[in-house]
Design a protein around this motif. Structure first.
Motif, mmCIF file in Angstrom:
data_model
loop_
_atom_site.group_PDB
_atom_site.id
_atom_site.type_symbol
_atom_site.label_atom_id
_atom_site.label_comp_id
_atom_site.label_asym_id
_atom_site.label_seq_id
_atom_site.Cartn_x
_atom_site.Cartn_y
_atom_site.Cartn_z
ATOM 1 N N PHE A 36 0.835 -1.200 0.000
ATOM 2 C CA PHE A 36 0.000 0.000 0.000
ATOM 3 C C PHE A 36 0.872 1.254 0.000
ATOM 4 O O PHE A 36 0.526 2.269 -0.592
ATOM 5 C CB PHE A 36 -0.913 0.012 1.235
ATOM 6 N N PHE A 37 2.025 1.194 0.652
ATOM 7 C CA PHE A 37 2.864 2.380 0.843
ATOM 8 C C PHE A 37 3.710 2.739 -0.376
ATOM 9 O O PHE A 37 4.253 3.839 -0.442
ATOM 10 C CB PHE A 37 3.748 2.196 2.077
ATOM 11 N N GLU A 38 3.844 1.833 -1.333
ATOM 12 C CA GLU A 38 4.628 2.143 -2.528
ATOM 13 C C GLU A 38 3.981 3.281 -3.300
ATOM 14 O O GLU A 38 2.769 3.377 -3.382
ATOM 15 C CB GLU A 38 4.715 0.919 -3.443
ATOM 16 N N ALA A 93 16.981 6.655 1.994
ATOM 17 C CA ALA A 93 16.972 5.760 3.149
ATOM 18 C C ALA A 93 16.269 4.471 2.765
ATOM 19 O O ALA A 93 15.740 4.340 1.665
ATOM 20 C CB ALA A 93 16.259 6.434 4.321
ATOM 21 N N GLU A 94 16.297 3.534 3.686
ATOM 22 C CA GLU A 94 15.557 2.298 3.508
ATOM 23 C C GLU A 94 14.399 2.272 4.486
ATOM 24 O O GLU A 94 14.488 2.822 5.582
ATOM 25 C CB GLU A 94 16.464 1.084 3.751
ATOM 26 N N GLY A 95 13.309 1.641 4.066
ATOM 27 C CA GLY A 95 12.139 1.532 4.923
ATOM 28 C C GLY A 95 11.631 0.108 4.950
ATOM 29 O O GLY A 95 11.969 -0.705 4.079
ATOM 30 N N ARG A 96 10.797 -0.190 5.952
ATOM 31 C CA ARG A 96 10.218 -1.520 6.113
ATOM 32 C C ARG A 96 8.773 -1.391 6.583
ATOM 33 O O ARG A 96 8.442 -0.478 7.316
ATOM 34 C CB ARG A 96 10.971 -2.338 7.158
ATOM 35 N N GLU A 97 7.965 -2.358 6.167
ATOM 36 C CA GLU A 97 6.614 -2.453 6.701
ATOM 37 C C GLU A 97 6.692 -3.181 8.034
ATOM 38 O O GLU A 97 7.372 -4.192 8.149
ATOM 39 C CB GLU A 97 5.698 -3.221 5.748
ATOM 40 N N GLU A 98 6.017 -2.627 9.033
ATOM 41 C CA GLU A 98 5.934 -3.257 10.353
ATOM 42 C C GLU A 98 4.462 -3.294 10.723
ATOM 43 O O GLU A 98 3.931 -2.319 11.258
ATOM 44 C CB GLU A 98 6.761 -2.485 11.377
ATOM 45 N N GLY A 99 3.806 -4.401 10.385
ATOM 46 C CA GLY A 99 2.365 -4.508 10.609
ATOM 47 C C GLY A 99 1.634 -3.582 9.661
ATOM 48 O O GLY A 99 1.846 -3.623 8.456
ATOM 49 N N ASP A 100 0.813 -2.683 10.209
ATOM 50 C CA ASP A 100 0.059 -1.736 9.374
ATOM 51 C C ASP A 100 0.778 -0.404 9.222
ATOM 52 O O ASP A 100 0.192 0.578 8.800
ATOM 53 C CB ASP A 100 -1.344 -1.526 9.947
ATOM 54 N N PHE A 102 4.588 1.797 8.119
ATOM 55 C CA PHE A 102 5.801 1.800 7.309
ATOM 56 C C PHE A 102 6.807 2.671 8.039
ATOM 57 O O PHE A 102 6.511 3.827 8.383
ATOM 58 C CB PHE A 102 5.505 2.377 5.920
ATOM 59 N N VAL A 103 7.998 2.146 8.326
ATOM 60 C CA VAL A 103 8.984 2.852 9.152
ATOM 61 C C VAL A 103 10.264 3.099 8.359
ATOM 62 O O VAL A 103 10.810 2.189 7.738
ATOM 63 C CB VAL A 103 9.301 2.044 10.431
ATOM 64 N N ILE A 104 10.734 4.347 8.417
ATOM 65 C CA ILE A 104 11.978 4.772 7.778
ATOM 66 C C ILE A 104 12.858 5.345 8.896
ATOM 67 O O ILE A 104 12.372 6.140 9.716
ATOM 68 C CB ILE A 104 11.712 5.876 6.734
ATOM 69 N N LYS A 105 14.125 4.954 8.937
ATOM 70 C CA LYS A 105 15.038 5.446 9.977
ATOM 71 C C LYS A 105 16.326 5.936 9.333
ATOM 72 O O LYS A 105 16.809 5.344 8.375
ATOM 73 C CB LYS A 105 15.367 4.332 10.970
ATOM 74 N N TRP A 106 16.877 7.026 9.893
ATOM 75 C CA TRP A 106 18.169 7.528 9.439
ATOM 76 C C TRP A 106 18.794 8.378 10.548
ATOM 77 O O TRP A 106 18.141 8.711 11.524
ATOM 78 C CB TRP A 106 18.044 8.337 8.144
ATOM 79 N N LYS A 107 20.063 8.713 10.364
ATOM 80 C CA LYS A 107 20.788 9.559 11.302
ATOM 81 C C LYS A 107 21.033 10.895 10.617
ATOM 82 O O LYS A 107 21.576 10.939 9.514
ATOM 83 C CB LYS A 107 22.113 8.896 11.678
ATOM 84 N N ASN A 108 20.603 12.001 11.255
ATOM 85 C CA ASN A 108 20.771 13.313 10.623
ATOM 86 C C ASN A 108 22.186 13.858 10.854
ATOM 87 O O ASN A 108 23.003 13.249 11.544
ATOM 88 C CB ASN A 108 19.684 14.289 11.071
ATOM 89 N N LYS A 109 22.463 15.029 10.281
ATOM 90 C CA LYS A 109 23.808 15.612 10.364
ATOM 91 C C LYS A 109 24.194 15.999 11.787
ATOM 92 O O LYS A 109 25.361 16.100 12.102
ATOM 93 C CB LYS A 109 23.905 16.831 9.446
ATOM 94 N N SER A 110 23.193 16.210 12.645
ATOM 95 C CA SER A 110 23.463 16.543 14.050
ATOM 96 C C SER A 110 23.780 15.304 14.876
ATOM 97 O O SER A 110 24.100 15.409 16.051
ATOM 98 C CB SER A 110 22.259 17.256 14.675
ATOM 99 N N LEU A 116 10.678 8.041 10.870
ATOM 100 C CA LEU A 116 9.504 8.555 10.163
ATOM 101 C C LEU A 116 8.566 7.371 9.962
ATOM 102 O O LEU A 116 8.934 6.388 9.310
ATOM 103 C CB LEU A 116 9.891 9.176 8.823
ATOM 104 N N THR A 117 7.387 7.440 10.573
ATOM 105 C CA THR A 117 6.427 6.341 10.521
ATOM 106 C C THR A 117 5.188 6.785 9.763
ATOM 107 O O THR A 117 4.616 7.836 10.063
ATOM 108 C CB THR A 117 6.032 5.904 11.948
ATOM 109 N N LEU A 118 4.773 5.981 8.771
ATOM 110 C CA LEU A 118 3.553 6.239 8.014
ATOM 111 C C LEU A 118 2.492 5.246 8.459
ATOM 112 O O LEU A 118 2.784 4.059 8.627
ATOM 113 C CB LEU A 118 3.787 6.069 6.513
#
Length: 151
Positions: A36-38, A93-100, A102-110, A116-118
């Protein structure tokens, strides 16, 4: 006798036609392996300092090569000056579906980790929640939420 054979022929033809139509409908349905998230999601992110200040954001989510991994292009536009936003930019970044969700994780410049969860709201709408690790104060909330629409 002929009427009975004619009636049976009509019933048999009806059954064959409806079965064929049902199979044809299944062929035109969306592939079951498509998430669904694509796709492309757009919206406006609010400033931490003033929720009235916004910047455009775009997420493009595509299926990756590895099982369960999606490739995400996240970009944002130029903010109004003095709003506390990072300048315009993008990241991959890379993301994954976790149940219902969609989670994206990254490390910012700080050096802070950002999640980021959809979460699906409607057929063409998701709620996006951006949560940051690290210290929070009156100028830096622990998370913000917005609605993104499928483009």
């Amino acid at each position: 006798m002929i009427r009975r054979i004619g009636a049976m022929a009509i019933i048999a033809a009806f059954v064959l036609l409806t079965m064929h139509t049902a199979e044809a409908d299944n062929v035109t349905a969306l592939p079951q392996d498509k998430s669904f998230f694509e796709g492309t999601w757009v919206g406006k992110w609010q400033s931490y300092k003033n929720p009235g200040d916004t910047k455009d954001v775009t997420l493009i989510i595509n299926k990756g090569n590895a099982e369960g991994v999606f490739l995400v292009d996240f970009s944002w536009g130029s903010p109004p000056s003095g709003t506390g936003f990072a300048p315009a930019g993008s990241l991959k970044a890379e993301g994954r579906e976790e149940g219902d969700k969609f989670v994206i994780k990254w490390k910012n410049k700080s050096g802070d980790y950002v999640d980021l969860t959809l979460k699906k709201v409607e057929d063409n709408k998701v709620v996006a929640r951006q949560k940051m690790s690290g210290f929070t104060d009156s100028q830096k909330r622990p998370y913000t939420e917005i609605n993104l629409n499928r483009q």
